[in-house]
Write a protein that holds these residues in place. Structure first.
Motif, mmCIF file in Angstrom:
data_model
loop_
_atom_site.group_PDB
_atom_site.id
_atom_site.type_symbol
_atom_site.label_atom_id
_atom_site.label_comp_id
_atom_site.label_asym_id
_atom_site.label_seq_id
_atom_site.Cartn_x
_atom_site.Cartn_y
_atom_site.Cartn_z
ATOM 1 N N GLN A 1 -2.512 -1.449 17.766
ATOM 2 C CA GLN A 1 -3.872 -1.796 17.397
ATOM 3 C C GLN A 1 -4.588 -0.674 16.653
ATOM 4 O O GLN A 1 -5.756 -0.785 16.354
ATOM 5 N N ASP A 2 -3.889 0.414 16.385
ATOM 6 C CA ASP A 2 -4.473 1.575 15.735
ATOM 7 C C ASP A 2 -5.694 2.082 16.480
ATOM 8 O O ASP A 2 -6.684 2.482 15.877
ATOM 9 N N ALA A 3 -5.646 2.040 17.820
ATOM 10 C CA ALA A 3 -6.763 2.499 18.643
ATOM 11 C C ALA A 3 -6.724 4.015 18.770
ATOM 12 O O ALA A 3 -5.754 4.576 19.271
ATOM 13 N N THR A 4 -7.751 4.670 18.274
ATOM 14 C CA THR A 4 -7.894 6.108 18.416
ATOM 15 C C THR A 4 -9.347 6.410 18.743
ATOM 16 O O THR A 4 -10.222 5.552 18.608
ATOM 17 N N GLY A 5 -9.616 7.621 19.165
ATOM 18 C CA GLY A 5 -10.978 8.042 19.428
ATOM 19 C C GLY A 5 -11.701 7.134 20.405
ATOM 20 O O GLY A 5 -11.178 6.784 21.458
ATOM 21 N N ALA A 6 -12.925 6.745 20.059
ATOM 22 C CA ALA A 6 -13.747 5.909 20.928
ATOM 23 C C ALA A 6 -13.089 4.559 21.191
ATOM 24 O O ALA A 6 -13.199 4.010 22.291
ATOM 25 N N ALA A 7 -12.373 4.012 20.198
ATOM 26 C CA ALA A 7 -11.693 2.723 20.384
ATOM 27 C C ALA A 7 -10.612 2.824 21.450
ATOM 28 O O ALA A 7 -10.396 1.885 22.213
ATOM 29 N N LEU A 8 -9.934 3.958 21.523
ATOM 30 C CA LEU A 8 -8.906 4.150 22.541
ATOM 31 C C LEU A 8 -9.538 4.208 23.929
ATOM 32 O O LEU A 8 -9.030 3.599 24.872
ATOM 33 N N VAL A 9 -10.649 4.913 24.058
ATOM 34 C CA VAL A 9 -11.346 4.991 25.347
ATOM 35 C C VAL A 9 -11.771 3.588 25.782
ATOM 36 O O VAL A 9 -11.560 3.189 26.932
ATOM 37 N N ASP A 10 -12.352 2.805 24.877
ATOM 38 C CA ASP A 10 -12.737 1.429 25.198
ATOM 39 C C ASP A 10 -11.528 0.586 25.579
ATOM 40 O O ASP A 10 -11.596 -0.235 26.485
ATOM 41 N N TYR A 11 -10.421 0.781 24.883
ATOM 42 C CA TYR A 11 -9.195 0.043 25.179
ATOM 43 C C TYR A 11 -8.707 0.348 26.595
ATOM 44 O O TYR A 11 -8.339 -0.561 27.351
ATOM 45 N N ILE A 12 -8.698 1.616 26.969
ATOM 46 C CA ILE A 12 -8.249 2.014 28.304
ATOM 47 C C ILE A 12 -9.094 1.333 29.377
ATOM 48 O O ILE A 12 -8.570 0.734 30.320
ATOM 49 N N PHE A 13 -10.420 1.393 29.219
ATOM 50 C CA PHE A 13 -11.296 0.753 30.203
ATOM 51 C C PHE A 13 -11.141 -0.769 30.165
ATOM 52 O O PHE A 13 -11.152 -1.422 31.206
ATOM 53 N N GLY A 14 -10.981 -1.330 28.994
ATOM 54 C CA GLY A 14 -10.799 -2.778 28.870
ATOM 55 C C GLY A 14 -9.558 -3.254 29.601
ATOM 56 O O GLY A 14 -9.570 -4.286 30.280
#
Length: 144
Positions: free
Chosen positions: A24-37
């Motif tokens: 999903q190319d999740a990095t930075g803030a998107a990665l943090v949101d992904y982890i919590f999601g």
């Protein structure tokens, strides 16, 4: 339950840096949101409070959240791919430390046992980071 959630947070953090980043190319803030999601989806829970930001190595910041009387809470931190050690301290409305997590990992967690409700403060500390790293802190009402 704390161990199960801790293991899941660590697994999602690792999955986030490997699987999510490429899928999903999740990095930075998107990665943090992904982890919590992923955590929230896995356990069917919703955050009672959320805080996000960026910190350089050695930096720290504080935030506040409310705790309902008689309920247990879990406060969890997560950070992005540039971070390898995030620490967390939680204090009650009188400034007394109710818990801390200084383990050398990027998913700190503090359990607040049921007690008096009120406004609590968290302090997140970026212990190890390759640049300005994104972080998130969320609290979850774990019931009685």
């Amino acid at each position: 339950m704390k161990r199960l959630i801790a293991a899941s947070v660590a697994a999602f953090a690792l999955m986030g840096t490997a699987g999510a980043a490429s899928a999903q190319d999740a990095t930075g803030a998107a990665l943090v949101d992904y982890i919590f999601g992923q955590l929230e989806s896995e356990f069917g829970i919703s955050a009672a409070s959320r805080a996000t930001g960026r910190l350089a190595e050695g930096g720290s910041t504080t935030g506040t959240f409310n705790v309902a009387s008689g309920a247990n809470y879990i406060v969890i931190g997560a950070c992005d791919e540039g971070c390898s050690d995030l620490d967390l301290v939680v204090r009650d409305s009188s400034g007394n430390e109710v818990g801390s997590d200084y383990e050398p990992d990027d998913a700190p967690m503090v359990v607040i046992p049921a007690g008096q409700g009120g406004r609590y403060t968290f302090e997140v500390q970026m212990a190890t980071c390759s640049s300005n790293c994104h972080f998130g802190v969320r609290s979850y009402n774990a019931g009685n």
